[in-house]
Design a protein around this motif. Sequence first.
Motif, short mmCIF file in Angstrom:
data_model
loop_
_atom_site.label_atom_id
_atom_site.label_comp_id
_atom_site.label_asym_id
_atom_site.label_seq_id
_atom_site.Cartn_x
_atom_site.Cartn_y
_atom_site.Cartn_z
N SER A 142 -36.34 -23.45 8.89
CA SER A 142 -37.08 -22.63 7.95
C SER A 142 -37.35 -23.38 6.63
N ARG A 145 -40.81 -24.86 5.46
CA ARG A 145 -41.86 -24.03 4.85
C ARG A 145 -41.68 -23.89 3.33
N SER A 195 -27.00 -19.11 11.56
CA SER A 195 -28.28 -19.02 12.26
C SER A 195 -28.36 -20.10 13.33
O1 PMV Z 1 -33.73 -22.30 9.49
P1 PMV Z 1 -32.55 -21.65 10.09
O2 PMV Z 1 -31.97 -22.46 11.20
O3 PMV Z 1 -31.54 -21.23 9.09
O4 PMV Z 1 -33.04 -20.32 10.84
C1 PMV Z 1 -33.28 -19.14 10.17
C2 PMV Z 1 -34.41 -18.38 10.78
C3 PMV Z 1 -34.74 -17.06 10.11
O5 PMV Z 1 -34.44 -17.10 8.74
C4 PMV Z 1 -33.95 -15.93 10.73
C5 PMV Z 1 -36.23 -16.77 10.30
C6 PMV Z 1 -37.16 -17.67 9.55
O6 PMV Z 1 -38.21 -18.01 10.13
O7 PMV Z 1 -36.90 -18.03 8.40
#
Ligand code: PMV
Length: 345
Positions: A142, A145, A195
Amino acid sequence: MVTAIGTPNKALVMYWGIENEALNLPMNSSLSVTLDESLNTKTSVVFSNKIKEDTLYINGKLSNSEADQKSVYLKKMIKKMREMAKIDKKVLVVSKNSFPSSAGLASSASGSATAVFALSKALDLNLSQKDLSILTRQISGSGCRSLMGGFVKWDKGTKGDGSDSYAVQIANEKHWPEFIDIIAIVNETVKKISSSDGHKRTMRTSELFKLRPKYAENEVKDLEKIISKRDFAQISEIIMKDSNNMHATMLDSYPPIFYLNDASREIIYAIHQLNESEGKNIAAYTFDAGANAHIMTLKKYEKKVRESISKVVEEKMIISSGQGSGPRILKEAESLIDSESLKPK
Ligand code: PMV
């Protein structure tokens, strides 16, 4: 020595499930809004011959990388970026979040993006946003982004090497500035399942999850069109349904994953009630991998939304955030590192 500030982003169509763990390639594309500096990460980095080994201080604590997967990934990224810069000095990274970490408030997104941004500047790497996004993706999906402002799309990509899996800005923060995020903090503790582990468990065990990638992919396409029209009624429905859909696959995982708590559910009810009493959608809830609510609304409805959740969340635990513009460099005086001792301040 470089100090940067960066911010989390909140996905409106979320990424859940990893297709390629080594490269952190997602099962579906996602689309987010970058938040302003109401929630932020500050990161200072210094490369020096006086530093014996790469050292990370995260939120005041020396990071024991073995215990935290994202620190392991960050250390790997430091090695890679140092090779790109063709230097062999070691680095001290000191990073602080202005908000609770690992509580579903995208601390890893803002932490990873800010670190990669600061490292690239300290190493004079002159990387494009695409390159920075690809590097950040490999620490926290995430996070890729959080390198640009406004509305941002992370295209899942099709290439096995991940070279086309990165984020692009689809509209900057001036396109729809009325669109804001009201964050209700209902749980500040670290979540029980990270996550990283959650992605894997759901992929491995949920039957429902098989339906999600195609569903989310279509939602991202719709959302892009809706954002260009600034249509809140349409965007709000997609946001809420996406959150419900993703959390359904979490619940369908085995053993089940519960990120939402009773307060989260009370907020869901309160927002539906508010929309019903208004006769149209004026707010939309969405939850990351955590219990804390993000409520998307328009500035003119901020007061009504805050009132609608006031029975569930104390006023001081509600933060309103507009849209941010991505990471930026801070003045030396703001550094988290003492330049004489090369220790955290
Ligand atoms: O980027 P990670 O691995 O922490 O995954 C988190 C994903 C969510 O926050 C649940 C969704 C998203 O797209 O940000």
